[in-house]
Design an enzyme around this catalytic site. Structure first.
Site, mmCIF file in Angstrom:
data_model
loop_
_atom_site.group_PDB
_atom_site.id
_atom_site.type_symbol
_atom_site.label_atom_id
_atom_site.label_comp_id
_atom_site.label_asym_id
_atom_site.label_seq_id
_atom_site.Cartn_x
_atom_site.Cartn_y
_atom_site.Cartn_z
ATOM 1 N N ASP A 14 0.787 -1.247 0.000
ATOM 2 C CA ASP A 14 0.000 0.000 0.000
ATOM 3 C C ASP A 14 0.821 1.301 0.000
ATOM 4 O O ASP A 14 0.531 2.212 0.790
ATOM 5 C CB ASP A 14 -0.979 0.017 1.193
ATOM 6 C CG ASP A 14 -1.955 -1.163 1.181
ATOM 7 O OD1 ASP A 14 -1.839 -2.005 0.287
ATOM 8 O OD2 ASP A 14 -2.824 -1.227 2.064
ATOM 9 N N LYS A 118 -7.049 -4.833 -3.077
ATOM 10 C CA LYS A 118 -7.836 -5.431 -1.990
ATOM 11 C C LYS A 118 -8.763 -4.385 -1.379
ATOM 12 O O LYS A 118 -8.546 -3.189 -1.542
ATOM 13 C CB LYS A 118 -6.899 -6.010 -0.926
ATOM 14 C CG LYS A 118 -6.006 -4.924 -0.342
ATOM 15 C CD LYS A 118 -4.952 -5.467 0.572
ATOM 16 C CE LYS A 118 -4.055 -4.379 1.085
ATOM 17 N NZ LYS A 118 -4.743 -3.345 1.904
ATOM 18 N N CYS A 163 -2.010 -2.746 7.576
ATOM 19 C CA CYS A 163 -1.873 -3.658 6.437
ATOM 20 C C CYS A 163 -0.582 -4.464 6.466
ATOM 21 O O CYS A 163 -0.581 -5.627 6.070
ATOM 22 C CB CYS A 163 -2.078 -2.900 5.141
ATOM 23 S SG CYS A 163 -3.792 -2.326 5.019
HETATM 24 C C1 VGL Z 1 -4.616 0.729 5.820
HETATM 25 C C2 VGL Z 1 -6.096 1.681 7.290
HETATM 26 C C3 VGL Z 1 -7.111 1.570 6.357
HETATM 27 C C4 VGL Z 1 -3.198 0.296 5.549
HETATM 28 C C5 VGL Z 1 -5.606 0.606 4.888
HETATM 29 O O1 VGL Z 1 -2.791 0.230 4.372
HETATM 30 O O2 VGL Z 1 -2.471 0.006 6.531
HETATM 31 N N1 VGL Z 1 -4.854 1.253 7.023
HETATM 32 N N2 VGL Z 1 -6.850 1.034 5.159
#
Ligand code: VGL
Ligand code: ZN
Length: 220
Positions: A14, A118, A163
């Site tokens: 991410d 995702k 994540c």
């Molecule tokens: C994430 C919070 C909400 C992450 C993704 O990538 O860690 N954290 N969505």
């Protein structure tokens, strides 16, 4: 630390604009992961290694957004909305097709072999690169890696306490030797202490912390 490149995959979690400074869910110093991640990806690519990038990829009105629950604020916690653990509500982030959902422009994409998206179902969140937050719906990544004979996964990116944590725990549970990059992760830090708790749970699960220079030096 020796890395047999034919049996190892690098997973970049991410590294998207919304998790970097000025993003909607900015992680403090999130962009500092770029240097070590790019260097390691280049090392992997030089030896023909597998590099996978993941992206949080939510539809508008996603269940994890505070704005989807009238009157709720980011940081509120709701029980039982995705079947797994309590759900932290977030600001709208990583909306499919938006600039915030794009990979950071300094993320070197040339070495990336596979992109996994995702959290793309409206009523299901996904922190892990392996299973969505119901803990049952697979992303397919485990099958992909196992089919290729991958035995070790190396993880870096954002965020340490969400994540990266869930992806690392699922990787270890799936039987991969799991290494988290100490210099290429940054955390949200909410609720207070979440980053420290994340490192403690990784340790309990037998996950190894190592720095990117240590790994680059060990690629064979
Ligand atoms: C994430 C919070 C909400 C992450 C993704 O990538 O860690 N954290 N969505
Ligand atoms: Zn998200």
């Amino acid at each position: 630390m020796t890395i047999d490149i034919s049996k190892t995959a690098l997973i970049e979690i991410d590294i998207q604009n919304d998790f970097c400074p000025a993003g909607a869910l900015a992680v403090d110093k999130g962009d500092e992961v770029l240097g070590p991640i790019n260097a390691l990806a280049e090392g992997f690519a030089r030896y023909g290694g597998r590099v996978i990038a993941t992206a949080d990829w939510h539809p508008a009105g996603h269940v994890s957004f505070a704005s989807s629950h009238g009157g709720r604020k980011p940081g509120d916690i709701l029980e039982g909305i995705t079947g797994g653990d309590a759900q932290v509500l977030w600001p709208d982030h990583c909306v499919q097709g938006s600039g915030g959902a794009e990979f950071h422009k300094a993320l070197e994409m040339k070495s990336v072999n596979l992109i996994i998206r995702k959290g793309f179902r409206k009523n299901l969140d996904s922190y892990s690169a392996f299973f969505e937050n119901d803990r049952k719906t697979p992303t397919g990544l485990e099958g992909y890696l196992k089919f290729l004979g991958i035995e070790t996964v190396v993880l870096g990116g954002l965020a340490t306490d969400y994540c990266v944590l869930y992806s690392a725990l699922d990787a270890a549970a799936a039987g991969f030797r799991t290494i988290v990059l100490s210099d290429a992760v940054r955390g949200v830090g909410f609720p207070a202490g979440s980053v420290e708790r994340a490192f403690a749970s990784m340790k309990d699960a037998g996950i190894v912390l190592a720095s990117s220079p240590e790994l680059i030096g060990g690629i064979r």
